[in-house]
Motif scaffolding. Structure first.
Motif, PDB file in Angstrom:
ATOM      1  N   HIS A 148       0.811  -1.226   0.000  1.00  0.00           N
ATOM      2  CA  HIS A 148       0.000   0.000   0.000  1.00  0.00           C
ATOM      3  C   HIS A 148       0.841   1.271   0.000  1.00  0.00           C
ATOM      4  O   HIS A 148       0.290   2.376   0.039  1.00  0.00           O
ATOM      5  CB  HIS A 148      -0.931   0.008   1.222  1.00  0.00           C
ATOM      6  N   LEU A 149       2.174   1.125  -0.050  1.00  0.00           N
ATOM      7  CA  LEU A 149       3.038   2.298   0.075  1.00  0.00           C
ATOM      8  C   LEU A 149       2.810   3.355  -1.008  1.00  0.00           C
ATOM      9  O   LEU A 149       2.833   4.554  -0.694  1.00  0.00           O
ATOM     10  CB  LEU A 149       4.512   1.869   0.098  1.00  0.00           C
ATOM     11  N   PRO A 150       2.600   2.986  -2.275  1.00  0.00           N
ATOM     12  CA  PRO A 150       2.362   4.045  -3.267  1.00  0.00           C
ATOM     13  C   PRO A 150       1.199   4.966  -2.886  1.00  0.00           C
ATOM     14  O   PRO A 150       1.319   6.199  -3.002  1.00  0.00           O
ATOM     15  CB  PRO A 150       2.073   3.254  -4.549  1.00  0.00           C
ATOM     16  N   LYS A 151       0.097   4.403  -2.398  1.00  0.00           N
ATOM     17  CA  LYS A 151      -1.043   5.243  -1.999  1.00  0.00           C
ATOM     18  C   LYS A 151      -0.748   5.997  -0.708  1.00  0.00           C
ATOM     19  O   LYS A 151      -1.092   7.166  -0.571  1.00  0.00           O
ATOM     20  CB  LYS A 151      -2.301   4.387  -1.830  1.00  0.00           C
ATOM     21  N   LEU A 152      -0.106   5.315   0.241  1.00  0.00           N
ATOM     22  CA  LEU A 152       0.223   5.971   1.502  1.00  0.00           C
ATOM     23  C   LEU A 152       1.191   7.137   1.279  1.00  0.00           C
ATOM     24  O   LEU A 152       1.096   8.169   1.944  1.00  0.00           O
ATOM     25  CB  LEU A 152       0.829   4.962   2.477  1.00  0.00           C
ATOM     26  N   SER A 153       2.113   6.968   0.333  1.00  0.00           N
ATOM     27  CA  SER A 153       3.063   8.042   0.052  1.00  0.00           C
ATOM     28  C   SER A 153       2.369   9.255  -0.553  1.00  0.00           C
ATOM     29  O   SER A 153       2.743  10.399  -0.286  1.00  0.00           O
ATOM     30  CB  SER A 153       4.159   7.538  -0.890  1.00  0.00           C
ATOM     31  N   GLN A 154       1.348   9.010  -1.361  1.00  0.00           N
ATOM     32  CA  GLN A 154       0.580  10.125  -1.921  1.00  0.00           C
ATOM     33  C   GLN A 154      -0.113  10.927  -0.836  1.00  0.00           C
ATOM     34  O   GLN A 154      -0.350  12.129  -0.986  1.00  0.00           O
ATOM     35  CB  GLN A 154      -0.454   9.596  -2.923  1.00  0.00           C
ATOM     36  N   ARG A 155      -0.407  10.250   0.298  1.00  0.00           N
ATOM     37  CA  ARG A 155      -1.063  10.919   1.420  1.00  0.00           C
ATOM     38  C   ARG A 155      -0.056  11.498   2.403  1.00  0.00           C
ATOM     39  O   ARG A 155      -0.408  11.914   3.500  1.00  0.00           O
ATOM     40  CB  ARG A 155      -1.987   9.931   2.148  1.00  0.00           C
ATOM     41  N   GLY A 156       1.238  11.503   2.011  1.00  0.00           N
ATOM     42  CA  GLY A 156       2.251  12.140   2.826  1.00  0.00           C
ATOM     43  C   GLY A 156       2.676  11.332   4.026  1.00  0.00           C
ATOM     44  O   GLY A 156       2.870  11.880   5.107  1.00  0.00           O
ATOM     45  N   ILE A 157       2.867  10.010   3.835  1.00  0.00           N
ATOM     46  CA  ILE A 157       3.207   9.153   4.961  1.00  0.00           C
ATOM     47  C   ILE A 157       4.496   9.598   5.651  1.00  0.00           C
ATOM     48  O   ILE A 157       4.639   9.523   6.869  1.00  0.00           O
ATOM     49  CB  ILE A 157       3.318   7.668   4.505  1.00  0.00           C
ATOM     50  N   CYS A 158       5.463  10.113   4.867  1.00  0.00           N
ATOM     51  CA  CYS A 158       6.741  10.502   5.461  1.00  0.00           C
ATOM     52  C   CYS A 158       6.609  11.732   6.351  1.00  0.00           C
ATOM     53  O   CYS A 158       7.472  11.988   7.196  1.00  0.00           O
ATOM     54  CB  CYS A 158       7.769  10.762   4.361  1.00  0.00           C
ATOM     55  N   GLU A 159       5.555  12.502   6.171  1.00  0.00           N
ATOM     56  CA  GLU A 159       5.364  13.682   7.007  1.00  0.00           C
ATOM     57  C   GLU A 159       4.993  13.306   8.435  1.00  0.00           C
ATOM     58  O   GLU A 159       5.024  14.147   9.334  1.00  0.00           O
ATOM     59  CB  GLU A 159       4.268  14.569   6.403  1.00  0.00           C
ATOM     60  N   TYR A 160       4.642  12.044   8.662  1.00  0.00           N
ATOM     61  CA  TYR A 160       4.227  11.599   9.991  1.00  0.00           C
ATOM     62  C   TYR A 160       5.391  11.068  10.821  1.00  0.00           C
ATOM     63  O   TYR A 160       5.206  10.702  11.969  1.00  0.00           O
ATOM     64  CB  TYR A 160       3.183  10.487   9.873  1.00  0.00           C
ATOM     65  N   LYS A 161       6.599  11.054  10.251  1.00  0.00           N
ATOM     66  CA  LYS A 161       7.690  10.332  10.892  1.00  0.00           C
ATOM     67  C   LYS A 161       8.060  10.864  12.268  1.00  0.00           C
ATOM     68  O   LYS A 161       8.572  10.130  13.109  1.00  0.00           O
ATOM     69  CB  LYS A 161       8.921  10.337   9.980  1.00  0.00           C
ATOM     70  N   ASP A 162       7.809  12.134  12.516  1.00  0.00           N
ATOM     71  CA  ASP A 162       8.183  12.711  13.814  1.00  0.00           C
ATOM     72  C   ASP A 162       6.978  12.997  14.697  1.00  0.00           C
ATOM     73  O   ASP A 162       7.064  13.729  15.670  1.00  0.00           O
ATOM     74  CB  ASP A 162       8.979  14.003  13.592  1.00  0.00           C
ATOM     75  N   ARG A 163       5.825  12.428  14.354  1.00  0.00           N
ATOM     76  CA  ARG A 163       4.616  12.660  15.132  1.00  0.00           C
ATOM     77  C   ARG A 163       4.186  11.413  15.891  1.00  0.00           C
ATOM     78  O   ARG A 163       4.551  10.299  15.552  1.00  0.00           O
ATOM     79  CB  ARG A 163       3.466  13.090  14.201  1.00  0.00           C
ATOM     80  N   GLU A 164       3.403  11.644  16.911  1.00  0.00           N
ATOM     81  CA  GLU A 164       2.827  10.527  17.657  1.00  0.00           C
ATOM     82  C   GLU A 164       1.620   9.936  16.917  1.00  0.00           C
ATOM     83  O   GLU A 164       1.187   8.831  17.221  1.00  0.00           O
ATOM     84  CB  GLU A 164       2.388  10.996  19.050  1.00  0.00           C
ATOM     85  N   GLU A 165       1.077  10.697  15.978  1.00  0.00           N
ATOM     86  CA  GLU A 165      -0.134  10.276  15.271  1.00  0.00           C
ATOM     87  C   GLU A 165       0.061   8.914  14.611  1.00  0.00           C
ATOM     88  O   GLU A 165       1.082   8.645  13.984  1.00  0.00           O
ATOM     89  CB  GLU A 165      -0.487  11.317  14.206  1.00  0.00           C
ATOM     90  N   ALA A 166      -0.920   8.047  14.779  1.00  0.00           N
ATOM     91  CA  ALA A 166      -0.806   6.679  14.281  1.00  0.00           C
ATOM     92  C   ALA A 166      -1.180   6.591  12.809  1.00  0.00           C
ATOM     93  O   ALA A 166      -2.066   7.297  12.325  1.00  0.00           O
ATOM     94  CB  ALA A 166      -1.693   5.753  15.102  1.00  0.00           C
TER      95      ALA A 166
END
Length: 467
Positions: A148-166
């Motif tokens: 699912h990474l291609p779709k998750l990346s479109q949603r900015g998955i890497c922007e979550y790397k420093d957040r607690e958000e799940a």
């Protein structure tokens, strides 16, 4: 007599991946005696010594070849292990095509089985009119993430790397953003991983080193996804596949023989993970402070968590221990500075806990052998594995790290004691014993993993019968 069926498997230049896929090949030919497998390994400079040793005990219907080496000096300098390995795989793709060509003309190949980071092999399989599969040496959770990474990346998955958000990966326990694979933080590594993931829909099926009873929700979601959007690709959970190890003359095993049942904490960060000098000091002092017996497979420190993944250090690890540590812990601690027979250690009656980097091979071995864990993830998908075994399966505890990224000695000692002598440790032991039984059942003649591997074999036979 059944007609012989020949398949090729291709891995990457990383021992943990090579060991797992060879384990799969052994199990396959044990169940299907008429299967023949050729293992193809890309190399960086030279074949991995541990792989060469492992290949000495192959059954006669498995053979292997190493592709011409890619030289480390020709790879990106100061790059992460993912970038190095992915670049090496890419440079080895023409050699892989040339290795497959004669196999197709002499003993026609039914399929190619590739590592998830060697997905260029899927395109080559189509060129030669073969079935193609991906073998995941990791968990079904990691497969779901990559699929699912291609779709998750479109949603900015890497922007979550420093957040607690799940992050909700389909079919999986929610993963805090900072526990996503560490490689996502490196733009070059993330892009290479994304390129591999975009080829995954080319596969005719997926083989996963896990078992249904442990990840049933994830595999159900994966099966629904693949039936709906991946040309009815099959998902086979065929594990747990672990590496057997035994060393009759091992000094550390002789030391274990003298210890009380469940009294020893085994400490190992696997074949490629490393900690910094500061963290090594805190770990040493934490083990000393805990008062628990320990067997520690020690590697030289490195500021990079994957510092030994491609090229290991030649330094003597003992020189990096705190002054007087070995003397102060003499009798209740044993330090190994080279290879240790991990499954033999984990299966020993004296071993009561495992402080692990949460590489999937190690986590599976601990589950199969029923050993509670202290989860200490370092790189790759290990943080996801840590969430799974602590929050999902509840068979491990995880130390807290301070704002500087260090687990301090007091925290280490506290978590070690909670696993080894606390009530929590007893509860964990009960849960992991149930998983151990489920893993054993999955590998029985009528078990879920054996049935899945039989179904995979039947698909090969049906395809070969149609060509």
């Amino acid at each position: 007599m059944a007609k012989p069926i020949h398949i090729a498997v291709v891995s990457i230049a990383a021992f943990s991946h090579q060991a797992s896929i060879v384990g799969f090949c052994k199990r396959l030919v044990h169940l299907h005696h008429h299967f023949h497998v050729t293992c193809i390994f890309p190399t960086i400079d030279n074949p991995i010594p541990a792989t060469l040793a492992m290949l000495q005990s192959l059954p006669p219907n498995i053979n292997y070849t190493f592709l011409p080496p890619v030289h480390k000096q020709d790879l990106p300098q100061h790059a992460s292990s993912v970038v190095l390995i992915q670049t090496a795989v890419s440079q080895s793709t023409p050699s892989f095509r040339e290795a497959v060509r004669p196999l197709c003309s002499t003993t026609p190949l039914a399929a190619v089985v590739a590592d998830p980071f060697a997905t260029a092999a899927l395109e080559i399989a189509k060129e030669f009119n073969m079935l193609s599969y991906i073998y995941f040496p990791t968990s079904a959770m990691t497969m779901s993430l990559l699929l699912h990474l291609p779709k998750l990346s479109q949603r900015g998955i890497c922007e979550y790397k420093d957040r607690e958000e799940a992050i909700q990966i389909p079919g999986c326990i929610p993963i805090p953003g900072h526990d996503l694979p560490s490689d996502f933080r490196d733009p070059a590594a993330h892009e290479l991983i994304l390129q591999c993931c975009k080829r995954l829909p080319l596969a005719d099926g997926f083989l996963v080193n896990s078992f249904y009873e442990m990840q049933k929700d994830t595999v159900k979601t994966l099966q629904e996804h693949c039936r709906g959007s991946n040309n009815d690709a099959f998902v086979y959970l065929i594990g747990p596949i672990i590496q057997s190890s035994e060393s009759k003359g091992s000094e550390c095993v002789r030391w274990l023989e003298k210890q009380k049942p469940n009294s020893v904490l085994y400490v190992s960060f696997g074949s490629g993970a490393t900690v910094s000098q500061k963290q090594l000091n805190e770990l040493a002092f934490g083990l000393e402070l805990s008062g628990q017996n320990f067997l520690w497979v020690l590697k030289a420190p490195n500021d990079s968590a994957d510092g030994a993944y491609v090229v290991a250090s030649n330094n003597d690890p003992l020189q990096f221990l705190p002054d007087g540590f070995l003397e102060r812990t003499k009798g209740r601690g044993f330090v190994v500075t080279s290879w240790a027979p991990q499954t033999q250690i984990l299966s020993h009656v004296s071993t009561g806990g495992f402080l692990t980097h949460c590489g999937w091979n190690s986590a599976l071995e601990s589950i199969v052998l029923g050993v509670p864990m202290v989860a200490w993830p370092l790189f790759a998908e290990q943080r996801m594995n840590a969430v799974m075994i602590t929050e999902g399966l509840k068979v491990a505890l995880r130390p807290k790290f301070n704002e500087n990224g260090l687990a301090e000695r007091e925290e280490i000692a506290k978590v070690v004691k909670r696993v080894m002598v606390g009530e929590e440790g007893n509860d964990i032991r009960g849960r992991i014993e149930k998983l151990k039984d489920a893993a054993a059942d999955a590998l029985k003649e009528d078990g879920s993993s054996t049935r899945a591997l039989s179904q995979f074999g039947a698909q090969m036979e049906n395809f070969r019968g149609q060509t």
